[in-house]
Design a protein around this motif. Structure first.
Motif, PDB file in Angstrom:
ATOM      1  N   ASN A   7       0.866  -1.174   0.000  1.00 39.83           N
ATOM      2  CA  ASN A   7       0.000   0.000   0.000  1.00 39.83           C
ATOM      3  C   ASN A   7       0.907   1.230   0.000  1.00 39.83           C
ATOM      4  OD1 ASN A   7      -1.863   2.028   0.337  1.00 39.83           O
ATOM      5  ND2 ASN A   7      -2.963   1.021   2.000  1.00 39.83           N
ATOM      6  N   LYS A   8       1.101   1.813  -1.180  1.00 36.98           N
ATOM      7  CA  LYS A   8       2.013   2.940  -1.338  1.00 36.98           C
ATOM      8  C   LYS A   8       1.406   4.207  -0.725  1.00 36.98           C
ATOM      9  CE  LYS A   8       2.547   5.782  -4.837  1.00 36.98           C
ATOM     10  NZ  LYS A   8       2.731   7.065  -4.162  1.00 36.98           N
ATOM     11  N   PRO A   9       2.135   4.817   0.201  1.00 39.26           N
ATOM     12  CA  PRO A   9       1.646   6.074   0.784  1.00 39.26           C
ATOM     13  C   PRO A   9       1.743   7.246  -0.206  1.00 39.26           C
ATOM     14  CG  PRO A   9       3.225   4.999   2.244  1.00 39.26           C
ATOM     15  CD  PRO A   9       3.302   4.306   0.920  1.00 39.26           C
ATOM     16  N   PHE A  10       1.003   8.284   0.085  1.00 40.08           N
ATOM     17  CA  PHE A  10       1.045   9.551  -0.654  1.00 40.08           C
ATOM     18  C   PHE A  10       2.467  10.094  -0.631  1.00 40.08           C
ATOM     19  CE2 PHE A  10       0.345  14.261  -0.505  1.00 40.08           C
ATOM     20  CZ  PHE A  10      -0.213  14.408  -1.759  1.00 40.08           C
ATOM     21  N   GLN A  11       2.922  10.616  -1.756  1.00 36.74           N
ATOM     22  CA  GLN A  11       4.227  11.262  -1.938  1.00 36.74           C
ATOM     23  C   GLN A  11       5.422  10.308  -1.926  1.00 36.74           C
ATOM     24  OE1 GLN A  11       4.807  14.671  -2.844  1.00 36.74           O
ATOM     25  NE2 GLN A  11       2.657  14.289  -3.291  1.00 36.74           N
ATOM     26  N   VAL A  12       5.187   9.001  -1.945  1.00 37.06           N
ATOM     27  CA  VAL A  12       6.282   8.036  -2.059  1.00 37.06           C
ATOM     28  C   VAL A  12       6.500   7.756  -3.544  1.00 37.06           C
ATOM     29  CG1 VAL A  12       6.992   5.648  -1.583  1.00 37.06           C
ATOM     30  CG2 VAL A  12       5.934   7.032   0.208  1.00 37.06           C
ATOM     31  N   MET A  13       7.761   7.778  -3.964  1.00 36.88           N
ATOM     32  CA  MET A  13       8.102   7.483  -5.353  1.00 36.88           C
ATOM     33  C   MET A  13       8.062   5.971  -5.570  1.00 36.88           C
ATOM     34  SD  MET A  13       8.498  10.462  -6.599  1.00 36.88           S
ATOM     35  CE  MET A  13       9.136  10.058  -8.210  1.00 36.88           C
ATOM     36  N   GLU A  21      14.247  14.253  -3.038  1.00 40.54           N
ATOM     37  CA  GLU A  21      13.292  14.972  -2.185  1.00 40.54           C
ATOM     38  C   GLU A  21      12.246  14.101  -1.502  1.00 40.54           C
ATOM     39  OE1 GLU A  21      11.580  17.720  -4.905  1.00 40.54           O
ATOM     40  OE2 GLU A  21      13.506  18.628  -5.399  1.00 40.54           O
ATOM     41  N   ARG A  22      12.023  12.896  -2.014  1.00 38.45           N
ATOM     42  CA  ARG A  22      10.901  12.105  -1.503  1.00 38.45           C
ATOM     43  C   ARG A  22      11.349  10.704  -1.113  1.00 38.45           C
ATOM     44  NH1 ARG A  22       6.787  13.941  -6.212  1.00 38.45           N
ATOM     45  NH2 ARG A  22       6.276  15.948  -5.323  1.00 38.45           N
ATOM     46  N   PRO A  23      10.563  10.072  -0.215  1.00 41.64           N
ATOM     47  CA  PRO A  23      10.859   8.663   0.102  1.00 41.64           C
ATOM     48  C   PRO A  23      10.545   7.777  -1.103  1.00 41.64           C
ATOM     49  CG  PRO A  23       8.883   9.413   1.260  1.00 41.64           C
ATOM     50  CD  PRO A  23       9.441  10.606   0.541  1.00 41.64           C
ATOM     51  N   ASP A  41       1.912   7.333  -9.538  1.00 40.81           N
ATOM     52  CA  ASP A  41       2.669   8.565  -9.380  1.00 40.81           C
ATOM     53  C   ASP A  41       2.723   8.964  -7.908  1.00 40.81           C
ATOM     54  OD1 ASP A  41       0.349  10.247  -8.795  1.00 40.81           O
ATOM     55  OD2 ASP A  41      -0.100  10.179 -10.918  1.00 40.81           O
ATOM     56  N   ALA A  42       3.590   9.889  -7.583  1.00 35.35           N
ATOM     57  CA  ALA A  42       3.802  10.285  -6.186  1.00 35.35           C
ATOM     58  C   ALA A  42       2.529  10.797  -5.525  1.00 35.35           C
ATOM     59  CB  ALA A  42       4.905  11.340  -6.094  1.00 35.35           C
ATOM     60  N   ASP A  43       1.666  11.467  -6.292  1.00 36.98           N
ATOM     61  CA  ASP A  43       0.437  12.039  -5.737  1.00 36.98           C
ATOM     62  C   ASP A  43      -0.666  11.013  -5.519  1.00 36.98           C
ATOM     63  OD1 ASP A  43       1.612  14.543  -5.789  1.00 36.98           O
ATOM     64  OD2 ASP A  43       0.786  15.041  -7.746  1.00 36.98           O
ATOM     65  N   SER A  44      -0.448   9.788  -5.988  1.00 38.62           N
ATOM     66  CA  SER A  44      -1.452   8.734  -5.844  1.00 38.62           C
ATOM     67  C   SER A  44      -1.052   7.781  -4.728  1.00 38.62           C
ATOM     68  CB  SER A  44      -1.598   7.966  -7.159  1.00 38.62           C
ATOM     69  OG  SER A  44      -2.015   8.838  -8.189  1.00 38.62           O
ATOM     70  N   GLU A  45      -2.053   7.114  -4.179  1.00 37.90           N
ATOM     71  CA  GLU A  45      -1.845   6.177  -3.077  1.00 37.90           C
ATOM     72  C   GLU A  45      -2.388   4.820  -3.484  1.00 37.90           C
ATOM     73  OE1 GLU A  45      -3.532   8.045   0.682  1.00 37.90           O
ATOM     74  OE2 GLU A  45      -4.303   9.383  -0.879  1.00 37.90           O
ATOM     75  N   GLY A  46      -2.029   3.805  -2.698  1.00 38.82           N
ATOM     76  CA  GLY A  46      -2.715   2.542  -2.862  1.00 38.82           C
ATOM     77  C   GLY A  46      -1.870   1.396  -3.337  1.00 38.82           C
TER      78      GLY A  46
END
Length: 186
Positions: A7-13, A21-23, A41-46
């Motif tokens: 489950n990819k968090p928000f703002q994770v590459m 700049e990002r995790p 993409d970084a702005d998406s989650e899930g």
């Protein structure tokens, strides 16, 4: 050969190599030799699937064999019937025409985790939730589709890929679990 649900968090590459700049996935998964089968993409989650099996990775992400993907999308505005029909496509996005998909309005899911930072809220602009299931997945496609029908995306969460769903494999952002490849054929 592991098959990992993450489950990819928000703002994770959605990559293992370092980002300035990002995790990245490497901050959450330390399983050697695995790679994502498709990206968010970084702005998406899930939900993201990862594997160390190159053939399986290819099969999961190849356009001819793509698994259906379901997203829940918080949009600005309240969709009417015409907007939902346009979303269901085919929809001309300028550089390509989407394949038909399933798009419907849903109630705000009770099980969705809070996002950090929260989405912007405007008192005079209502939001609503959609469920969209695609059989393709071009770059930023869902965001482009909702914008094209006048419903800008505020939050996008992929909740299912083929037979794998966060509903049946509950994971909080940043959590992962290993599943059997046999579940792909169910």
């Amino acid at each position: 050969m592991p098959l990992i649900l993450f489950n990819k968090p928000f703002q994770v590459m959605c990559q293992f190599s370092p980002h300035p700049e990002r995790p990245t996935l490497a901050d959450y998964l330390s399983i050697p030799g695995i790679y994502p089968a498709g990206r968010l993409d970084a702005d998406s989650e899930g939900l993201v699937l990862l594997t160390d099996d190159g053939k399986l990775q290819h099969d999961l992400s190849h356009p001819a064999r793509k698994q259906p993907k379901t997203y829940i999308v918080q949009v600005e505005g309240c969709p009417d019937t015409a907007q939902l029909e346009r979303l269901s496509g085919p929809l001309d996005l300028g550089d390509f025409i989407t394949r038909p998909c399933q798009a419907r309005r849903i109630l705000e899911p009770e099980w969705v985790w809070p996002r950090n930072p929260p989405i912007r809220q405007r008192a005079n602009s209502p939001t609503s939730w959609l469920a969209i299931t695609l059989t393709e997945g071009k770059n930023r496609q869902v965001r482009r589709m909702t914008a094209a029908v006048g419903l800008p995306t505020l939050r996008l969460i992929r909740i299912a890929i083929g037979p794998f769903a966060l509903e049946t494999h509950p994971l909080l952002p940043g959590e992962w679990s290993e599943v059997s490849q046999e579940e792909l054929v169910k």
